[in-house]
Write an enzyme that holds these catalytic residues in place. Sequence first.
Site, PDB file in Angstrom:
ATOM      1  CG  PHE A   8      -2.091  -0.834   1.211  1.00 29.15           C
ATOM      2  CD1 PHE A   8      -3.276  -0.386   0.650  1.00 29.15           C
ATOM      3  CD2 PHE A   8      -2.054  -2.114   1.748  1.00 29.15           C
ATOM      4  CE1 PHE A   8      -4.408  -1.182   0.619  1.00 29.15           C
ATOM      5  CE2 PHE A   8      -3.174  -2.932   1.725  1.00 29.15           C
ATOM      6  CZ  PHE A   8      -4.356  -2.465   1.155  1.00 29.15           C
ATOM      7  CG  ASP A   9       0.856   5.842  -1.798  1.00 25.76           C
ATOM      8  OD1 ASP A   9       1.995   6.188  -1.450  1.00 25.76           O
ATOM      9  OD2 ASP A   9      -0.067   6.648  -2.039  1.00 25.76           O
ATOM     10  CB  VAL A  10       1.299   6.275   3.282  1.00 18.88           C
ATOM     11  CG1 VAL A  10       0.697   7.113   4.404  1.00 18.88           C
ATOM     12  CG2 VAL A  10       1.955   5.046   3.876  1.00 18.88           C
ATOM     13  CG  ASP A 180      -2.576   8.703  -4.491  1.00 19.52           C
ATOM     14  OD1 ASP A 180      -2.537   9.899  -4.831  1.00 19.52           O
ATOM     15  OD2 ASP A 180      -1.688   8.165  -3.810  1.00 19.52           O
TER      16      ASP A 180
END
Length: 235
Positions: A8-10, A180
């Site tokens: 996951f990106d943050v 995103d």
Amino acid sequence: MKYKVLLFDVDDTLFDFGISEKKALNKTFVDFGLPTGLVDYEDSYKEISRVLWEELEQGILTLSELGVERFRKLFLAHKLEINADIFNSTYLSYLGTEIHMVSGAVDLCNTLADCRLAIITNGFTDVQKSRIKGSPLCDIFEHTIISEEAGFQKPARGIFDYAFSKLQIADKASVLMIGDSVTSDIQGGINYGIDTCWFNPHCKENNIGIKPTYEIRELTEIIKIVGNSKKSLTT
């Protein structure tokens, strides 16, 4: 289960960076005697920051250079006599305390108990660790890979090499990169040969030829993707 490891990106994937940034900037401007600074300079700051983050992804400048340069350029443009180094340090201190989750992020991560979850993010180590530690997701992730520690930033292959080594991953087909940013998260995953999921809640247009494996509007859609062996969920 198709994917066993989820990266996951943050920012703007699990955490709402827009809110965190706005609140931290406002507090910093107030500290420096500019109570209307956010209103007066936010648009200018965001444009300067956007360009510099693109340059970071391209390897043109380092993260530490970016941190100071964004405020140096801002103060120069508006003829403000403020020390950019001190302002940046103050801003980062506030940013590390601003924890605002994207809707559905906590429920999603708690639901994915059968998967290995890890973070791979571009950003400042102290800030990212502070925000994650203070969040409801503090005990969720097996590893937190931060570009400042890894020495590489997405989309560079180096940060994925670092992550795969930390997680001892051998099978790329079992890994899904979720984020995103098309140019950072999705391009990075594609460069490394892993499947990607573009979190696009605001229905942004993608006209740059970078095609994710999946595109979603809500984080909960990941649950179906993880358990689905087909790639027909791409929108």
